[in-house]
Design an enzyme around this catalytic site. Structure first.
Site, short mmCIF file in Angstrom:
data_model
loop_
_atom_site.label_atom_id
_atom_site.label_comp_id
_atom_site.label_asym_id
_atom_site.label_seq_id
_atom_site.Cartn_x
_atom_site.Cartn_y
_atom_site.Cartn_z
N SER A 84 -18.14 -36.77 -1.96
CA SER A 84 -19.60 -36.60 -1.98
C SER A 84 -20.36 -37.47 -0.98
CB SER A 84 -20.16 -36.86 -3.40
OG SER A 84 -19.68 -35.87 -4.28
N ASN A 93 -13.67 -32.44 6.59
CA ASN A 93 -12.80 -31.47 5.91
C ASN A 93 -13.63 -30.22 5.60
OD1 ASN A 93 -11.10 -30.03 4.28
ND2 ASN A 93 -11.19 -31.48 2.55
N TRP A 94 -13.38 -29.17 6.34
CA TRP A 94 -14.17 -27.95 6.16
C TRP A 94 -13.73 -27.11 4.97
CZ3 TRP A 94 -16.65 -24.73 10.60
CH2 TRP A 94 -17.66 -25.49 11.19
N LYS A 95 -12.66 -27.54 4.32
CA LYS A 95 -12.16 -26.80 3.15
C LYS A 95 -12.01 -25.31 3.48
CE LYS A 95 -14.41 -30.04 0.03
NZ LYS A 95 -13.75 -30.25 -1.24
N HIS A 118 -4.19 -33.78 -0.85
CA HIS A 118 -5.57 -33.60 -1.33
C HIS A 118 -5.56 -33.23 -2.81
CE1 HIS A 118 -9.68 -32.17 -1.70
NE2 HIS A 118 -9.93 -32.81 -0.57
N GLU A 148 -9.85 -40.93 -2.46
CA GLU A 148 -10.80 -39.92 -2.91
C GLU A 148 -10.73 -39.79 -4.44
OE1 GLU A 148 -11.88 -36.92 0.33
OE2 GLU A 148 -10.03 -36.20 -0.55
N GLY A 175 -16.38 -33.81 3.01
CA GLY A 175 -16.14 -32.38 2.74
C GLY A 175 -17.40 -31.57 2.98
#
Ligand code: PEP
Length: 251
Positions: free
Chosen positions: A212, A11-13, A100, A169, A233
């Site tokens: 994390s 997930n590149w956010k 999310h 998550e 992430g």
């Protein structure tokens, strides 16, 4: 356990520009050359602006692409700034992350997530459905209750569960460097899988962990016998770190 782990969702956010596409070269080569990675699925979820360049770059590789969100409707219409599942699918994108906690924190409710899931599945996208408790909910021992309620509400009227991956998550773990205790995570994953099979009619539920995940803690996390992969992430934005995580998972 290790040969059971399949999914590594990156997930590149809100990260990356057009040149960032070049950083995929390392991961593409790694996946091509390393026999051990044959059965694993790497799914890149970049921001909307990079979906098309990622698809182009990943053409002829086994690495897949996903979006980070979609509208609750697949009809074209006025909502300025929104992108729907039909548009995402038209790029040949295969997955979408929904529910999310960073969207939930901005007010996205279970009923909207439910509409998004229905719309995404209708457009033949596979859904990475995120659930997780906040630290206050954890302190109040509400974790299981919250997770079940997110699942039940998010999947209301969803009949076919085949194309849904659950990403557990914990909100307090995202971006904090803190991961759950191994026995807690194992226990929650078991609990989720039983619930998904017995009450939600999943045939072979897949549960990923996100929060994390990094090269430093992956040797601990990989010991969890019932997980099917990771949603990564921050660390996934760096190809070396992502490769390191994958290598350490299988070592
Ligand atoms: C995420 O945003 O889905 C996530 C898991 O982030 P991080 O790995 O940075 O905690």
């Amino acid at each position: 356990m290790t040969n059971k782990l399949r999914y590594f969702v990156a997930n590149w956010k809100m990260f990356g520009h057009l040149n960032s596409v070049n950083s995929l070269n390392k991961v593409i080569n790694f996946k091509k050359k390393n026999k051990k990675t044959k059965n694993l699925k790497i799914i890149y979820c970049p921001p909307f602006t990079l979906i098309h360049p990622f698809i182009q770059k990943l053409k002829n590789t086994s690495i897949m692409t996903g979006a980070q969100n979609c509208s609750f409707t697949s009809k074209y219409g006025p909502p300025t700034g929104s992108i729907n599942a039909k548009m995402i699918k038209s790029l040949k994108c295969e997955y979408v992350i929904l529910g999310h906690s960073e969207k939930r924190a901005k007010g996205e409710k279970d009923n909207i997530i439910n509409k998004k899931i229905i719309s995404a599945l209708k457009c033949k996208l596979k859904v990475i459905f995120c659930i997780g408790e906040t630290s206050i909910q954890k302190k109040r021992r509400l974790t299981k209750k919250i997770l079940l309620s997110q699942i039940i509400r998010g999947l209301k009227k969803v009949k076919n569960k085949k194309n849904i991956l659950i990403a557990y998550e914990p909100v307090w773990s995202i971006g904090s460097g803190v991961i759950p205790k191994i026995e807690d995570l194992e226990n929650t994953t078991n609990y989720l899988k039983l619930f998904l099979s017995n009450k939600m009619k999943f045939k072979n539920p897949k549960v990923l962990y996100g929060g994390s995940v990094s090269p430093k803690n992956i040797s601990i996390l990989k010991k969890i016998t019932n997980l099917d992969g990771f949603l990564i992430g921050g660390a996934s934005q760096n190809s070396d770190k992502l490769i390191d995580i994958i290598k350490k998972t299988f070592n």
